[in-house]
Design an enzyme around this catalytic site. Structure first.
Site, PDB file in Angstrom:
ATOM      1  N   ASP A   1       0.820  -1.218   0.000  1.00 49.08           N
ATOM      2  CA  ASP A   1       0.000   0.000   0.000  1.00 49.08           C
ATOM      3  C   ASP A   1       0.851   1.265   0.000  1.00 49.08           C
ATOM      4  O   ASP A   1       2.047   1.230   0.277  1.00 49.08           O
ATOM      5  CB  ASP A   1      -1.017   0.005   1.157  1.00 49.08           C
ATOM      6  CG  ASP A   1      -0.390  -0.353   2.503  1.00 49.08           C
ATOM      7  OD1 ASP A   1       0.841  -0.266   2.638  1.00 49.08           O
ATOM      8  OD2 ASP A   1      -1.144  -0.720   3.417  1.00 49.08           O
TER       9      ASP A   1
ATOM     10  N   ASN B   1      -8.568  -2.279  13.737  1.00 50.64           N
ATOM     11  CA  ASN B   1      -9.935  -2.545  13.267  1.00 50.64           C
ATOM     12  C   ASN B   1      -9.969  -3.734  12.304  1.00 50.64           C
ATOM     13  O   ASN B   1     -10.915  -3.909  11.548  1.00 50.64           O
ATOM     14  CB  ASN B   1     -10.526  -1.302  12.589  1.00 50.64           C
ATOM     15  CG  ASN B   1      -9.746  -0.876  11.352  1.00 50.64           C
ATOM     16  OD1 ASN B   1      -8.754  -1.511  10.978  1.00 50.64           O
ATOM     17  ND2 ASN B   1     -10.177   0.187  10.696  1.00 50.64           N
TER      18      ASN B   1
ATOM     19  N   HIS C   1      -8.115  -4.246   9.682  1.00 52.78           N
ATOM     20  CA  HIS C   1      -7.795  -4.004   8.272  1.00 52.78           C
ATOM     21  C   HIS C   1      -6.467  -4.679   7.921  1.00 52.78           C
ATOM     22  O   HIS C   1      -5.616  -4.903   8.793  1.00 52.78           O
ATOM     23  CB  HIS C   1      -7.772  -2.510   7.922  1.00 52.78           C
ATOM     24  CG  HIS C   1      -6.564  -1.735   8.362  1.00 52.78           C
ATOM     25  ND1 HIS C   1      -6.642  -0.669   9.229  1.00 52.78           N
ATOM     26  CD2 HIS C   1      -5.254  -1.837   8.050  1.00 52.78           C
ATOM     27  CE1 HIS C   1      -5.442  -0.156   9.416  1.00 52.78           C
ATOM     28  NE2 HIS C   1      -4.567  -0.859   8.719  1.00 52.78           N
TER      29      HIS C   1
ATOM     30  N   GLU D   1     -10.187  -1.550   4.442  1.00 56.08           N
ATOM     31  CA  GLU D   1     -10.859  -1.188   5.686  1.00 56.08           C
ATOM     32  C   GLU D   1     -12.177  -1.941   5.846  1.00 56.08           C
ATOM     33  O   GLU D   1     -12.799  -2.332   4.848  1.00 56.08           O
ATOM     34  CB  GLU D   1     -11.166   0.324   5.666  1.00 56.08           C
ATOM     35  CG  GLU D   1      -9.942   1.210   5.550  1.00 56.08           C
ATOM     36  CD  GLU D   1      -9.208   1.380   6.879  1.00 56.08           C
ATOM     37  OE1 GLU D   1      -9.335   0.519   7.773  1.00 56.08           O
ATOM     38  OE2 GLU D   1      -8.500   2.398   7.005  1.00 56.08           O
TER      39      GLU D   1
HETATM   40  C1  GLP Z   1      -1.186   0.456   8.519  1.00 61.58           C
HETATM   41  C2  GLP Z   1      -0.798  -0.214   7.175  1.00 61.58           C
HETATM   42  C3  GLP Z   1      -0.915  -1.711   7.268  1.00 61.58           C
HETATM   43  C4  GLP Z   1      -0.296  -2.147   8.580  1.00 61.58           C
HETATM   44  C5  GLP Z   1      -1.216  -1.748   9.689  1.00 61.58           C
HETATM   45  C6  GLP Z   1      -0.662  -1.986  11.080  1.00 61.58           C
HETATM   46  O1  GLP Z   1      -2.154   1.436   8.381  1.00 61.58           O
HETATM   47  N1  GLP Z   1      -1.527   0.254   6.039  1.00 61.58           N
HETATM   48  O2  GLP Z   1      -0.288  -2.308   6.151  1.00 61.58           O
HETATM   49  O3  GLP Z   1      -0.141  -3.540   8.626  1.00 61.58           O
HETATM   50  O4  GLP Z   1      -1.698  -0.425   9.516  1.00 61.58           O
HETATM   51  O5  GLP Z   1       0.274  -1.032  11.446  1.00 61.58           O
HETATM   52  P1  GLP Z   1       1.119  -1.122  12.770  1.00 61.58           P
HETATM   53  O6  GLP Z   1       2.024  -2.277  12.610  1.00 61.58           O
HETATM   54  O7  GLP Z   1       1.850   0.183  12.830  1.00 61.58           O
HETATM   55  O8  GLP Z   1       0.158  -1.311  13.898  1.00 61.58           O
END
Ligand code: GLP
Length: 251
Positions: free
Chosen positions: A67, A136, A138, A143
């Protein structure tokens, strides 16, 4: 789904890095799908260490990041591309032209998503997809919602996700993009193996909904239940809402 629970987030990260290094040893020209985020930092740190001790070789691998923020240039400090350069790509022997990224600043985002899908297919798809999970549930920027788009697409970000990314934008929520480009879940499910890592208590509910809840677009990670080979690597805090926490070895 195979579930591996470690006492600490550090042990969980090391297990994920070991799984990636093992994939590279099995197939040096592996195609890896990669995430950004706090969870991935300790994994990339360990992968860099493994590279330095000769246990991870990226010289013929290809990477596809899952992403990127919309309207953020790849060279911008806040971009996921800059995050990857800083924490992994510049620190290992991955050739620069083996890095594949969604261009969040592309003039035609839909065409950019199609280009990314074509590029991934031309490289034979992902051998291993590493994923984090949002609080959440995702994955990537898919989402929770009533419907999901299967393939790589332009996505609107949930407020919780924008808040989770605020540190990249000097704590200014108004500066966090409202949209992003993300690999779709059908594309993710085509990876030959998926390794999902979750650490910390803030992920416990999402982990429980992914593993023990119904398959639902309200919890996008639950769709991973449809994949035949998913290794879920957790620390004890992220596992605390699972019915029977048990400690495991490396996958
Ligand atoms: C982000 C990214 C995801 C990631 C997730 C968890 O928004 N788009 O690819 O896996 O949220 O992030 P974190 O590891 O900082 O909790």
């Amino acid at each position: 789904m195979n579930i591996w629970i470690f006492r600490t987030s550090r042990e969980a990260a090391h297990a994920a890095a070991a799984a990636m290094a093992a994939q590279l040893a099995r197939k040096p020209a592996s195609v890896l799908g990669l995430p950004t985020g706090r969870t991935s930092l300790a994994i990339y740190e360990e992968l860099v260490r493994l590279y330095h001790v000769g246990e991870a070789d990226f010289s013929t691998a290809h990477t596809f990041n899952i992403d990127e923020f919309l309207k953020v240039k790849s060279g911008d400090r806040q971009s996921y591309c800059a995050f990857m350069q800083k924490h992994l790509f510049r620190r290992v022997n991955l050739p620069a032209d083996h890095v594949h990224f969604l261009n969040g600043d592309a003039g035609d985002p839909e065409a950019e998503c199609a280009r990314f899908e074509d590029d991934l297919a031309a490289h034979g798809g992902m051998d291993l997809l590493l994923l984090g999970i949002g609080s959440n549930a995702h994955i990537g920027f898919n989402e929770p919602g009533r419907r999901l788009r299967a393939r790589t697409h332009r996505a609107r970000l949930a407020i919780a996700t924008r808040r989770a990314n605020v540190s990249l934008f000097r704590g200014r929520l108004d500066k966090v993009p409202r949209e992003a480009l993300t690999m779709g879940i059908a594309t993710m499910l085509e990876a030959r193996m998926i390794v999902l890592v979750a650490t910390g208590r803030s992920k416990a509910r999402a982990v429980a909904s992914m593993l023990t809840g119904e398959i639902s677009t309200a919890a996008p990670a639950s769709l991973l239940q449809l994949h035949p080979r998913v290794e879920v690597i957790l620390d004890s805090a992220a596992a605390e809402k699972l019915p029977q926490p048990r400690f495991g070895a490396e996958p």
